[in-house]
Design a protein around this motif. Structure first.
Motif, PDB file in Angstrom:
ATOM      1  N   ARG A  32       0.821  -1.211   0.000  1.00 16.87           N
ATOM      2  CA  ARG A  32       0.000   0.000   0.000  1.00 16.87           C
ATOM      3  C   ARG A  32       0.862   1.272   0.000  1.00 16.87           C
ATOM      4  NH1 ARG A  32      -5.747   1.125   0.340  1.00 16.87           N
ATOM      5  NH2 ARG A  32      -5.838   3.313   0.860  1.00 16.87           N
ATOM      6  N   HIS A  33       1.941   1.273   0.758  1.00 18.82           N
ATOM      7  CA  HIS A  33       2.790   2.459   0.829  1.00 18.82           C
ATOM      8  C   HIS A  33       3.479   2.713  -0.510  1.00 18.82           C
ATOM      9  CE1 HIS A  33       2.052   2.850   5.085  1.00 18.82           C
ATOM     10  NE2 HIS A  33       2.353   1.568   5.244  1.00 18.82           N
ATOM     11  N   GLU A  36       0.897   4.092  -2.901  1.00 22.42           N
ATOM     12  CA  GLU A  36       0.620   5.511  -2.684  1.00 22.42           C
ATOM     13  C   GLU A  36       1.730   6.380  -3.269  1.00 22.42           C
ATOM     14  OE1 GLU A  36       0.085   5.631   1.546  1.00 22.42           O
ATOM     15  OE2 GLU A  36      -2.004   4.950   1.409  1.00 22.42           O
ATOM     16  N   ASP A  37       2.979   5.957  -3.079  1.00 18.76           N
ATOM     17  CA  ASP A  37       4.102   6.687  -3.667  1.00 18.76           C
ATOM     18  C   ASP A  37       4.018   6.681  -5.192  1.00 18.76           C
ATOM     19  OD1 ASP A  37       5.064   7.166  -1.133  1.00 18.76           O
ATOM     20  OD2 ASP A  37       6.619   5.611  -1.235  1.00 18.76           O
TER      21      ASP A  37
END
Length: 183
Positions: A32-33, A36-37
């Motif tokens: 997820r991180h 998002e990036d």
């Protein structure tokens, strides 16, 4: 950027960011991180060219694909990170067995190689033709075909319910559309 273009961009992000984030999550293997990036980079690049873009969603999706391919090339020898929590989805009306199958499929997608996952996502979740997948990944069409074949075979081993003996009506329990993940 003109104020009207800025407002258009802001509206586009408000309306489409959830679906684009779900695509990014698929491309990053559930991270997820990283997703998002990846989406933030794609939107920053689109913002700079917003006045010249005629099909914003297609443009941002192409940036997502290419940016992720570039990340894979730069981090070829780096170990892949997985996350235990699945991203949110619209869910479905299916029962527990559908949920279990979805969870198993997410886990299996995370165990594919980066190239295999990219081919599966682009071919079967994004429903792109082989030639377009080959162009996006900068490889021959034959490579896309063989990678898709090996990827599906590996998914069937990892999630036996996907195989011909299993629940064949649910070979694609998660489909991606412009409205998000569907069951």
């Amino acid at each position: 950027m003109k104020p009207s273009n800025h407002d258009e961009f802001r509206d586009f992000v408000a309306m489409r960011s959830t679906a684009l984030l779900q695509l990014a999550v698929l491309l990053t293997g559930g991270d997820r991180h990283a997703a998002e990036d990846l989406l933030q980079i794609a939107l920053m690049k689109a913002y700079g060219r917003w006045a010249h873009i005629q099909q914003p969603e297609a443009y941002v999706r192409r940036i997502l694909y290419r940016q992720q391919v570039n990340r894979w090339r730069l981090r070829r020898h780096r170990a892949e990170t997985t996350v235990p929590v699945l991203p949110e989805s619209d869910g479905g009306t299916g029962g527990d067995s559908d949920s279990e199958l979805r969870i198993a499929l997410w886990a299996a997608l995370g165990r594919l190689t980066k190239r295999q996952r990219a081919v599966v996502v682009l071919r079967y979740f994004e429903d792109l033709p082989e030639a377009e997948v080959a162009a996006l990944l900068r490889c021959p069409v034959g490579t896309v075909r063989s990678t898709a074949h090996r990827s599906l075979a590996k998914l069937r081993v990892l999630v036996p319910e996907l195989g011909p003996e299993g629940r064949t009506e649910q070979v694609r329990p998660l489909s991606y559309s412009s409205k998000g993940m569907q069951g």
